[in-house]
Design a protein around this motif. Sequence first.
Motif, PDB file in Angstrom:
ATOM      1  N   ASP A  92       0.820  -1.215   0.000  1.00 31.07           N
ATOM      2  CA  ASP A  92       0.000   0.000   0.000  1.00 31.07           C
ATOM      3  C   ASP A  92       0.854   1.266   0.000  1.00 31.07           C
ATOM      4  N   GLY A  93       2.168   1.109  -0.185  1.00 28.15           N
ATOM      5  CA  GLY A  93       3.079   2.251  -0.178  1.00 28.15           C
ATOM      6  C   GLY A  93       3.564   2.633   1.202  1.00 28.15           C
ATOM      7  N   SER A  94       3.149   1.889   2.223  1.00 23.28           N
ATOM      8  CA  SER A  94       3.571   2.226   3.592  1.00 23.28           C
ATOM      9  C   SER A  94       5.067   2.022   3.770  1.00 23.28           C
ATOM     10  N   SER A  95       5.650   2.841   4.645  1.00 24.02           N
ATOM     11  CA  SER A  95       7.067   2.731   4.998  1.00 24.02           C
ATOM     12  C   SER A  95       7.177   2.144   6.397  1.00 24.02           C
ATOM     13  N   MET A  96       8.376   1.716   6.736  1.00 26.57           N
ATOM     14  CA  MET A  96       8.624   1.229   8.087  1.00 26.57           C
ATOM     15  C   MET A  96       8.233   2.293   9.103  1.00 26.57           C
ATOM     16  N   SER A  97       8.677   3.531   8.895  1.00 26.93           N
ATOM     17  CA  SER A  97       8.385   4.593   9.864  1.00 26.93           C
ATOM     18  C   SER A  97       6.888   4.857   9.956  1.00 26.93           C
ATOM     19  N   GLY A  98       6.191   4.807   8.836  1.00 24.36           N
ATOM     20  CA  GLY A  98       4.744   5.014   8.851  1.00 24.36           C
ATOM     21  C   GLY A  98       4.010   3.912   9.582  1.00 24.36           C
ATOM     22  N   ARG A  99       4.424   2.652   9.350  1.00 26.21           N
ATOM     23  CA  ARG A  99       3.773   1.520  10.033  1.00 26.21           C
ATOM     24  C   ARG A  99       4.000   1.585  11.535  1.00 26.21           C
ATOM     25  N   ILE A 100       5.219   1.926  11.939  1.00 29.09           N
ATOM     26  CA  ILE A 100       5.520   2.006  13.373  1.00 29.09           C
ATOM     27  C   ILE A 100       4.788   3.195  13.994  1.00 29.09           C
ATOM     28  N   SER A 101       4.802   4.334  13.344  1.00 29.50           N
ATOM     29  CA  SER A 101       4.101   5.520  13.863  1.00 29.50           C
ATOM     30  C   SER A 101       2.598   5.273  13.978  1.00 29.50           C
ATOM     31  N   ALA A 102       2.035   4.501  13.043  1.00 29.66           N
ATOM     32  CA  ALA A 102       0.593   4.224  13.054  1.00 29.66           C
ATOM     33  C   ALA A 102       0.160   3.458  14.305  1.00 29.66           C
ATOM     34  N   THR A 103       1.096   2.772  14.954  1.00 30.14           N
ATOM     35  CA  THR A 103       0.754   2.054  16.183  1.00 30.14           C
ATOM     36  C   THR A 103       0.751   2.978  17.400  1.00 30.14           C
ATOM     37  N   GLY A 104       1.264   4.193  17.235  1.00 31.02           N
ATOM     38  CA  GLY A 104       1.372   5.118  18.359  1.00 31.02           C
ATOM     39  C   GLY A 104       2.706   5.045  19.083  1.00 31.02           C
ATOM     40  N   TYR A 105       3.628   4.240  18.569  1.00 27.54           N
ATOM     41  CA  TYR A 105       4.946   4.117  19.206  1.00 27.54           C
ATOM     42  C   TYR A 105       5.698   5.442  19.040  1.00 27.54           C
ATOM     43  N   PRO A 106       6.101   6.079  20.153  1.00 26.84           N
ATOM     44  CA  PRO A 106       6.764   7.392  20.087  1.00 26.84           C
ATOM     45  C   PRO A 106       8.275   7.263  19.891  1.00 26.84           C
ATOM     46  N   TRP A 107       8.694   6.944  18.698  1.00 27.71           N
ATOM     47  CA  TRP A 107      10.091   6.580  18.457  1.00 27.71           C
ATOM     48  C   TRP A 107      11.027   7.765  18.256  1.00 27.71           C
ATOM     49  N   ARG A 108      12.291   7.500  18.651  1.00 30.68           N
ATOM     50  CA  ARG A 108      13.415   8.400  18.331  1.00 30.68           C
ATOM     51  C   ARG A 108      14.336   7.736  17.327  1.00 30.68           C
ATOM     52  N   SER A 109      14.494   6.414  17.438  1.00 33.36           N
ATOM     53  CA  SER A 109      15.311   5.619  16.514  1.00 33.36           C
ATOM     54  C   SER A 109      14.546   4.344  16.201  1.00 33.36           C
ATOM     55  N   ILE A 110      14.554   3.952  14.931  1.00 38.50           N
ATOM     56  CA  ILE A 110      13.920   2.694  14.537  1.00 38.50           C
ATOM     57  C   ILE A 110      14.751   2.006  13.461  1.00 38.50           C
ATOM     58  N   GLY A 111      14.590   0.707  13.377  1.00 38.38           N
ATOM     59  CA  GLY A 111      15.237  -0.086  12.349  1.00 38.38           C
ATOM     60  C   GLY A 111      14.374  -1.295  12.048  1.00 38.38           C
ATOM     61  N   GLU A 112      14.630  -1.911  10.924  1.00 38.42           N
ATOM     62  CA  GLU A 112      13.834  -3.070  10.521  1.00 38.42           C
ATOM     63  C   GLU A 112      14.710  -4.086   9.811  1.00 38.42           C
ATOM     64  N   ASN A 113      14.523  -5.343  10.174  1.00 35.58           N
ATOM     65  CA  ASN A 113      15.120  -6.462   9.460  1.00 35.58           C
ATOM     66  C   ASN A 113      13.974  -7.266   8.868  1.00 35.58           C
ATOM     67  N   ILE A 114      14.115  -7.679   7.625  1.00 38.52           N
ATOM     68  CA  ILE A 114      13.163  -8.608   7.028  1.00 38.52           C
ATOM     69  C   ILE A 114      13.941  -9.797   6.474  1.00 38.52           C
ATOM     70  N   ALA A 115      13.263 -10.922   6.406  1.00 39.00           N
ATOM     71  CA  ALA A 115      13.888 -12.135   5.870  1.00 39.00           C
ATOM     72  C   ALA A 115      12.810 -12.987   5.231  1.00 39.00           C
ATOM     73  N   TRP A 116      13.244 -13.885   4.369  1.00 41.03           N
ATOM     74  CA  TRP A 116      12.340 -14.796   3.676  1.00 41.03           C
ATOM     75  C   TRP A 116      12.995 -16.162   3.605  1.00 41.03           C
ATOM     76  N   GLY A 117      12.225 -17.194   3.891  1.00 43.61           N
ATOM     77  CA  GLY A 117      12.677 -18.554   3.643  1.00 43.61           C
ATOM     78  C   GLY A 117      13.206 -19.327   4.832  1.00 43.61           C
ATOM     79  N   TYR A 118      13.252 -18.758   5.992  1.00 43.75           N
ATOM     80  CA  TYR A 118      13.796 -19.469   7.153  1.00 43.75           C
ATOM     81  C   TYR A 118      12.714 -20.280   7.855  1.00 43.75           C
ATOM     82  N   PRO A 119      13.080 -21.486   8.359  1.00 44.69           N
ATOM     83  CA  PRO A 119      12.071 -22.359   8.967  1.00 44.69           C
ATOM     84  C   PRO A 119      11.762 -22.073  10.438  1.00 44.69           C
ATOM     85  N   ASP A 120      12.682 -21.391  11.148  1.00 48.89           N
ATOM     86  CA  ASP A 120      12.460 -21.199  12.581  1.00 48.89           C
ATOM     87  C   ASP A 120      13.229 -19.981  13.099  1.00 48.89           C
TER      88      ASP A 120
END
Length: 162
Positions: A92-120
């Motif tokens: 939907d065009g959302s960014s990491m910062s937008g998704r986190i802000s939408a929850t109400g989390y009052p952030w100063r620093s944020i980061g994101e890791n994504i991965a695909w294909g791992y079993p556990d």
Amino acid sequence: MLLALLLTFALWNCTPPEPESPAPEISAEAPSAFAVQMLEEVNALRASGCRCGSRQMPPAPPLAWNAQLEQAARRHANDMYNNDFFDHDGSDGSSMSGRISATGYPWRSIGENIAWGYPDIASVVQGWKDSPGHCENMMSKDYTEMGAARKGVYWVMDLGRR
């Protein structure tokens, strides 16, 4: 051999944008077994310190689980799974910062890791450890909290500091 794709997102140290929508209510339920195991794996790594590519990372304080970061991670993992894509930007065009802000989390620093294909959990944390940018995110003292989610083989970890 399991083929896995990894992406990293740089640290954000700036004033957060206004939330995209009103913050939903977050329950104070006890963390799930998934949350407990993910937090244990990441905090064990942080406690021992490690090498992230060519950079030696010293031990870091433990992270706390945060339901708002988990909610943002779950939203993105579900989106990638339901729409069959792999990227930090949402379908939907959302960014990491937008998704986190939408929850109400009052952030100063944020980061994101994504991965695909791992079993556990153990293997995805190891995969992130073996990727310098992801490893540095997990080891960064800039973060004090985390939330994560998995949908199918799509994994998202959101890290933050208030």
